[in-house]
Design a protein around this motif. Structure first.
Motif, short mmCIF file in Angstrom:
data_model
loop_
_atom_site.label_atom_id
_atom_site.label_comp_id
_atom_site.label_asym_id
_atom_site.label_seq_id
_atom_site.Cartn_x
_atom_site.Cartn_y
_atom_site.Cartn_z
N GLY A 414 -19.07 4.86 -4.15
CA GLY A 414 -18.54 5.13 -5.46
C GLY A 414 -17.86 6.34 -5.60
N VAL A 415 -17.18 7.01 -4.87
CA VAL A 415 -16.61 7.96 -4.80
C VAL A 415 -15.38 8.19 -5.72
N THR A 416 -15.20 9.12 -6.44
CA THR A 416 -14.11 9.15 -7.61
C THR A 416 -12.90 10.21 -7.20
N ILE A 417 -11.80 9.62 -7.02
CA ILE A 417 -10.74 10.36 -6.46
C ILE A 417 -9.71 10.38 -7.42
N LEU A 418 -9.10 11.40 -8.08
CA LEU A 418 -8.33 11.71 -9.05
C LEU A 418 -8.34 10.73 -10.30
N GLY A 419 -9.83 10.62 -10.75
CA GLY A 419 -10.08 9.91 -11.75
C GLY A 419 -10.34 8.38 -11.49
N PHE A 420 -10.22 7.98 -10.20
CA PHE A 420 -10.13 6.62 -9.92
C PHE A 420 -11.57 6.33 -9.07
N ASN A 421 -12.25 5.56 -9.72
CA ASN A 421 -13.61 5.13 -8.79
C ASN A 421 -13.25 4.20 -7.79
N MET A 422 -13.70 4.71 -6.35
CA MET A 422 -13.27 3.98 -5.37
C MET A 422 -13.72 2.45 -5.24
N ALA A 423 -15.27 2.44 -5.91
CA ALA A 423 -15.92 1.22 -6.09
C ALA A 423 -15.03 0.16 -6.28
N ASN A 424 -13.94 0.38 -7.52
CA ASN A 424 -13.16 -0.70 -7.84
C ASN A 424 -12.10 -1.10 -6.77
N LEU A 425 -11.86 -0.29 -5.65
CA LEU A 425 -10.70 -0.58 -4.83
C LEU A 425 -10.92 -2.11 -4.15
N PRO A 426 -9.95 -2.85 -4.18
CA PRO A 426 -10.05 -4.10 -3.70
C PRO A 426 -10.19 -4.09 -2.11
N PRO A 427 -11.11 -5.06 -1.73
CA PRO A 427 -11.41 -4.89 -0.32
C PRO A 427 -10.18 -5.58 0.43
N GLN A 428 -9.20 -6.09 -0.21
CA GLN A 428 -8.07 -6.40 0.51
C GLN A 428 -7.11 -5.31 1.05
N LEU A 429 -7.32 -4.16 0.35
CA LEU A 429 -6.42 -3.07 0.54
C LEU A 429 -7.15 -2.33 1.72
N ASN A 430 -7.28 -3.16 2.82
CA ASN A 430 -7.92 -2.26 4.15
C ASN A 430 -6.77 -2.18 5.20
N PRO A 431 -6.43 -0.90 5.38
CA PRO A 431 -5.73 -0.56 6.30
C PRO A 431 -5.42 -1.47 7.71
N ALA A 432 -6.53 -1.44 8.10
CA ALA A 432 -6.61 -2.32 9.60
C ALA A 432 -5.91 -3.68 9.51
N LYS A 433 -6.05 -4.36 8.17
CA LYS A 433 -5.46 -5.49 8.15
C LYS A 433 -3.92 -5.51 7.96
N TYR A 434 -3.35 -4.43 7.96
CA TYR A 434 -1.90 -4.27 7.77
C TYR A 434 -1.25 -3.50 8.84
N GLU A 435 -2.03 -3.46 9.95
CA GLU A 435 -1.30 -2.58 11.07
C GLU A 435 -0.02 -3.02 11.45
N ARG A 436 0.24 -4.57 11.50
CA ARG A 436 1.58 -4.87 11.92
C ARG A 436 2.45 -4.60 10.85
N LEU A 437 1.99 -4.35 9.50
CA LEU A 437 3.26 -3.82 8.41
C LEU A 437 3.25 -2.45 8.67
N VAL A 438 2.26 -1.68 9.13
CA VAL A 438 2.50 -0.30 9.07
C VAL A 438 3.38 0.05 10.58
N PHE A 439 3.18 -0.71 11.47
CA PHE A 439 3.90 -0.52 12.63
C PHE A 439 5.45 -0.76 12.37
N GLY A 440 5.79 -2.03 11.72
CA GLY A 440 6.84 -2.62 11.56
C GLY A 440 7.72 -1.49 10.35
N LEU A 441 6.95 -0.85 9.69
CA LEU A 441 7.70 0.08 8.85
C LEU A 441 7.88 1.52 9.56
N ILE A 442 7.13 1.76 10.46
CA ILE A 442 7.34 2.87 11.55
C ILE A 442 8.64 2.46 12.31
#
Length: 477
Positions: A414-442
């Motif tokens: 539950g770390v708070t960064i810039l006023g946002f509680n990371m406990a509310n971060l959706p689990p879908q926003l997992n960078p490991a799931k978007y490795e092909r997207l990141v690679f494509g952008l690169i």
């Protein structure tokens, strides 16, 4: 050259080293060391100072890895020093060899004995680098777009997988029930080279009469044919065991290596008696380094040979090359066979390391990934192919997964960064799931801002610069 660049680089590097030694497990000091490696490598400083600073940074990063083998930033810093040592101009051969040997044979093994993930990462980088170097001969030097290159990797893997496992006993009467002993791997690596090269010639005979998009489509189809064969050759004779794959694939004996590690006191670093998993990790790390060394040496010799010059001539203009007396089909077949041979050797190593071979490892996506390594590193560039493979492997296996773990930790605590509680971060926003997207952008950004690649080949870079200059002149008229 600005008079402030050299003193700034020297002062920043000195402060980074001092901070890292005083606070060895601090992320900010390690990040500062990474920045120092970049400044020393890319800044305009005297060559002697650059060599000395790189050596000192390698020593400090090795100390940090020894104190904390899980320190990924220190490991990435060592990789950066290794890349700089081999690719920066004006460094002496002695400096390159000394830094490379120290990092590859001292620093990484010391850390790997207490964190086997580093061995695993090194092995993956080596395997992908060899594949990229093989495809670089075909695409980068000869200019032949091959979208089915993973087929040769599969042939090498199945060459050892079938005979180094109980699989061959299902269709060869009297074959050992447990497969050939693991030490036969060395023989089958040579056989895999021959088998893959012959397959490259057979595939190339019909395909290399075409050019451009047609060649890409045909090689894509032929690559898929090999995978489909592997997926379906479980009847009427069960040769490949179909989609279930082949397991267990035998490995070579590592008893002598285990005894050697014990003799040099590696158990003190390991913290317990040397066991089979760590011995095999070290063995495959050394084996991959050996194969990569041979592949790089062969690439360099070929690039400077008459065959290499013929490939470049074909890449630049087939009609002109033919007019100069270069036989197109035999020269193209040689490029196909050479690239396939490199891939086949690593396929056999891959099968032994994984102890499992399955058609799912050799899909079209694998061929696309290998092609992306070459494009990212620089078409035709030997160093670029290695750097491209290393960059993507570190991104996929290391950085994105580490960032995902960090986000999960913040979410759970539950770390708070810039006023946002990371406990509310959706689990879908997992960078490991978007490795092909990141690679494509690169890749998209690379094509826009640096189409020649990270480490461009000089001739290819000059061609692109000339094309851009002609485009500007044409647009101005």
């Amino acid at each position: 050259m600005s008079p402030f660049i050299f003193p700034f680089t020297l002062a920043f590097t000195a402060l980074s080293i001092l901070g890292a030694l005083l606070v060895p497990q601090n992320g900010l000091t390690n990040l500062a060391l990474l920045v120092s490696v970049g400044l020393v490598s890319l800044g305009k400083i005297p060559t002697a100072w650059r060599s000395g600073l790189l050596a000192v940074l390698a020593l400090v990063l090795t100390i940090l890895l020894r104190l904390n083998p899980s320190d990924k930033l220190a490991f990435y810093g060592l990789l950066a020093v290794l890349v700089a040592a081999f690719l920066l101009p004006n460094l002496s051969s002695l400096v390159r060899i000394a830094l490379g040997a120290a990092i590859l044979f001292i620093a990484v093994p010391i850390a790997g004995l207490t964190n086997s993930f580093l061995f695993e990462l090194g092995i993956q980088i080596g395997i992908f680098a060899a594949l990229a170097l093989g495809l670089n001969v075909v695409v980068g030097q000869a200019g032949l777009l091959d979208l089915g290159f993973a087929a040769f990797f599969a042939i090498g893997a199945y060459t050892w997988g079938i005979f180094g496992s109980p699989q061959a006993s299902q269709f060869i009467a009297g074959f050992p029930a447990a497969g050939l002993p693991g030490n036969y791997l060395y023989l089958f690596m040579a056989l895999a080279v021959i088998t893959a090269a012959i397959t490259g010639v057979l595939i190339g005979l019909p395909a290399l009469r075409l050019r451009g998009d047609y060649l890409a489509i045909v090689t894509l189809g032929l690559g898929e044919v090999v995978r489909v064969f592997a997926n379906n050759l479980d009847k009427p004779l069960n040769i490949t065991n179909g989609p279930q794959g082949i397991t267990p694939v035998n490995r070579p004996e590592v008893g002598p290596l285990t005894e050697f590690l014990r003799a040099i006191g590696a158990e003190r670093l390991y913290g317990r008696p040397i066991d089979e998993p760590i011995a095999y990790s070290f063995f495959f790390y050394l084996l991959v380094l050996l194969v990569i060394g041979i592949v790089v040496l062969v690439n360099i010799r070929l690039a400077n040979s008459r065959f290499g010059r013929a490939w470049v001539a074909i890449r630049e203009d087939e009609i002109a090359a033919k007019a100069m007396g270069i036989p197109l089909l035999p020269t193209k077949l040689l490029a196909f066979a050479t690239g396939a041979a490199f891939s086949g050797a690593m396929g056999a190593v891959f099968a032994a390391k994984q102890t499992f071979v399955s058609p799912e490892s050799f899909t079209l996506q694998a061929s696309i990934n290998i092609l992306a390594f070459v494009i990212l590193g620089g078409m035709g560039s030997i160093g670029g192919a290695v750097v491209g493979a290393a960059a993507v492997t570190v991104l996929n296996i290391g950085i994105l997964k580490d960032f995902s773990d960090l986000l999960n930790t913040w979410r759970q605590t539950g770390v708070t960064i810039l006023g946002f509680n990371m406990a509310n971060l959706p689990p879908q926003l997992n960078p490991a799931k978007y490795e092909r997207l990141v690679f494509g952008l690169i890749l998209i950004l690379m094509m826009i801002f640096r189409p020649e690649g990270l480490i461009p080949e000089q001739r290819h870079k000059a061609e692109l610069q000339e094309a851009r200059q002609e485009a500007k002149e044409g647009g101005g008229k």
